[in-house]
Design an enzyme around this catalytic site. Structure first.
Site, PDB file in Angstrom:
ATOM      1  N   ASP A  65       4.152   7.246  -3.912  1.00  0.00           N
ATOM      2  CA  ASP A  65       4.279   8.698  -3.783  1.00  0.00           C
ATOM      3  C   ASP A  65       3.156   9.225  -2.895  1.00  0.00           C
ATOM      4  OD1 ASP A  65       2.218   8.481  -5.699  1.00  0.00           O
ATOM      5  OD2 ASP A  65       2.848  10.257  -6.787  1.00  0.00           O
ATOM      6  N   TYR A  67      -0.127  11.114  -1.097  1.00  0.00           N
ATOM      7  CA  TYR A  67      -1.499  11.440  -1.490  1.00  0.00           C
ATOM      8  C   TYR A  67      -1.497  12.814  -2.159  1.00  0.00           C
ATOM      9  CZ  TYR A  67      -2.898   7.656   1.686  1.00  0.00           C
ATOM     10  OH  TYR A  67      -3.070   6.445   2.311  1.00  0.00           O
ATOM     11  N   PHE A  78       1.287   6.080   3.269  1.00  0.00           N
ATOM     12  CA  PHE A  78      -0.042   5.548   3.600  1.00  0.00           C
ATOM     13  C   PHE A  78      -0.773   6.335   4.690  1.00  0.00           C
ATOM     14  CE2 PHE A  78       2.062   1.803   1.718  1.00  0.00           C
ATOM     15  CZ  PHE A  78       1.147   1.501   0.723  1.00  0.00           C
ATOM     16  N   HIS A 187      -0.695  -4.797  -4.003  1.00  0.00           N
ATOM     17  CA  HIS A 187      -0.987  -3.503  -3.373  1.00  0.00           C
ATOM     18  C   HIS A 187      -2.352  -3.564  -2.678  1.00  0.00           C
ATOM     19  CE1 HIS A 187      -1.533   0.849  -2.934  1.00  0.00           C
ATOM     20  NE2 HIS A 187      -0.221   0.912  -3.056  1.00  0.00           N
TER      21      HIS A 187
END
Length: 224
Positions: A65, A67, A78, A187
């Site tokens: 999701d 920032y 990202f 991740h």
């Protein structure tokens, strides 16, 4: 229906956006934007799809999701707006980029140049309340983004999916096209990057696959 995407996603997703769950999602979002600080700004929600058409998509980098702090999110997984400090997960992505391809660490967290080359920077949830990660997880976005992944799975052309972390990897169930390549790793967040993200070489593996399929490789350099 009002045109939203101005490219082939409009036709691809027209039927999906008429479904009851999506209409309810729209209604809920109007309330959320009215009553809370929601990111990204409403006009940026679909930036990833606006920038990288269905036809042009060669690589999918899947995030979770947006920032959740002011001024960061702009509708691309990202990526952050120009001038915003590079977040920790993206710093680790850049360390792997340098190790993998020998490229200098980019000075910006703005990933739009990747998107313009066919890298779809897609979050599975497209909005979030300020300072409340995953606050919009269960309002319908994942039904919508699962539909996007299912459409991409139907593409005849070679395609690379980059799935970082357990959430992104859970979407592998939607991806069974033998012409496509799936790259998985932990991740890139500071909590998990040392468990196998570093050294996974996603950028060179992606370009090798694209070249093997007579597609132009991605210039990952993010030169200013």
């Amino acid at each position: 229906m009002k045109e939203i995407f101005h490219n082939d996603w409009q036709q691809c997703l027209a039927e999906e956006m008429e479904k009851p769950y999506y209409q309810e999602l729209r209604r809920l979002l109007l309330e959320e934007y009215k009553n809370y600080a929601i990111y990204p700004p409403m006009e940026d929600i679909f930036n990833a799809l606006q920038t990288t058409s269905y036809q042009d998509t060669k690589v999918v980098i899947l995030g979770q999701d947006p920032y959740h702090k002011k001024g960061q999110a702009h509708g691309m997984a990202f990526s952050v707006q120009k001038g915003v400090p590079v977040p920790p997960s993206l710093q680790n992505i850049y360390k792997e980029l340098q190790d993998d391809l020998g490229l200098p660490i980019p000075q910006t967290g703005y990933l739009m140049p990747w998107a313009h080359q066919g890298v779809l920077l897609l979050n599975t949830t497209l909005t979030v309340r300020e300072r409340s990660p995953m606050s919009h997880k269960d309002i319908g976005w994942e039904i919508f983004t699962d539909a996007i992944l299912s459409l991409l799975n139907q593409k005849d052309e070679a395609l690379v999916y980059i799935l970082w972390g357990a959430h992104a990897r859970s979407k592998k169930r939607l991806l069974n096209n033998p012409k496509h390549l799936i790259l998985e790793a932990p991740h890139p967040s500071p909590l998990s990057a040392y468990r196998g993200f570093f050294g996974s070489k996603p950028f060179s593996k992606t370009n090798k696959f694209l070249e093997e399929n007579n597609l132009r490789p991605i210039d990952w350099s993010l030169k200013e």
